[in-house]
Scaffold this motif. Structure first.
Motif, short mmCIF file in Angstrom:
data_model
loop_
_atom_site.label_atom_id
_atom_site.label_comp_id
_atom_site.label_asym_id
_atom_site.label_seq_id
_atom_site.Cartn_x
_atom_site.Cartn_y
_atom_site.Cartn_z
N LEU A 106 0.83 -1.20 0.00
CA LEU A 106 0.00 0.00 0.00
C LEU A 106 0.87 1.26 0.00
O LEU A 106 1.93 1.29 0.63
N ARG A 142 -7.50 -1.17 1.94
CA ARG A 142 -7.33 -1.46 0.51
C ARG A 142 -7.40 -0.17 -0.29
O ARG A 142 -7.94 0.84 0.17
N ARG A 143 -6.86 -0.23 -1.50
CA ARG A 143 -7.10 0.87 -2.44
C ARG A 143 -8.56 0.85 -2.83
O ARG A 143 -9.16 -0.22 -2.94
N MET A 151 -7.53 5.60 -0.30
CA MET A 151 -7.40 4.34 0.41
C MET A 151 -8.58 4.21 1.38
O MET A 151 -8.98 5.19 2.00
N ALA A 220 -4.23 8.77 -0.93
CA ALA A 220 -2.97 8.05 -0.99
C ALA A 220 -1.92 8.89 -1.70
O ALA A 220 -2.23 9.67 -2.62
#
Length: 223
Positions: A106, A142-143, A151, A220
């Motif tokens: 990530l 998670r994305r 994110m 992100a």
């Protein structure tokens, strides 16, 4: 309510202080020194949590003055680990099992790790209180394909859930369904403000007796 809210972290402060004192005379190994160091770290962390509760109350009572976040490249995995270090004992005592699903590789986020830890702690402790007889807490990172460049950090519990008429109110300052001594009504409203400062989003999905899912969306950083 604030006075009672402080009892839990202060109880941890006193408990770990007593443990450190009892162990002090037995220091003759590196492992024991490291153990005492962890106790002292918890004392500091819990003391800071007391300060944040009062600071949050003061910010709202003074018209919403917000503490400015210190933005830097921040690992969500690391922030969550610090959060679980703080809450693990309480969750274990209340028979709550944590399941983690964190996507590999990530990217970091641009954020204030201390403030994000405060948000995650608030959500986890709310889940803890929603499961008085124990349960499961799923934490996934998670994305987010629906929100490119963001994110998603989700916390899903198996607790009592939230009735529909409360869903639009839970982020309001001082709104709480808990009795006096179990909540100030500030935790989620402070969390909402922190995530707004991070240019993110925080959402909740829930039905009565079906648990609740809180999801925090954060920008992100480019890899």
């Amino acid at each position: 309510g604030v006075a009672h809210e402080l009892n839990n972290p202060m109880g941890a402060v006193l408990g770990y202080a007593q443990l450190a004192r009892e162990k002090a005379d037995q220091i003759n190994s590196t492992d024991l020194k490291e153990q005492i160091s962890r106790y002292l770290q918890t004392i500091e962390t819990e003391g800071q949590r007391c300060k944040r509760i009062i600071d949050g109350l003061l910010r709202f009572s003074r018209g919403g003055i917000q503490e400015k976040p210190v933005f830097q490249s921040t690992s969500i995995r690391e922030v969550l680990q610090n959060t679980f270090n703080l809450t693990q004992h309480q969750l274990e005592m209340h028979r709550i099992k944590v399941h983690q699903e964190i996507e590999e590789n990530l990217p970091t986020v641009r954020g204030d790790g201390n403030q994000l830890q405060q948000v995650f702690t608030n959500i986890i402790l709310n889940a803890d209180q929603a499961m008085p007889n124990g349960g499961d807490l799923w934490v996934t990172v998670r994305r987010n394909s629906e929100k490119p460049g963001m994110m998603a950090v989700s916390f899903k519990d198996t607790g009592c859930g939230i009735i529909p008429e409360y869903l639009d109110k839970i982020f309001d300052p001082f709104f709480t369904t808990k009795p006096i001594g179990q909540g100030t009504g500030l935790g989620l409203s402070i969390s909402y403000g922190i995530i707004q400062d991070h240019r993110g989003e925080i959402k909740v999905e829930s039905e009565p007796n079906q648990g609740a899912t809180f999801t925090v969306y954060l920008q992100a950083e480019a890899a």
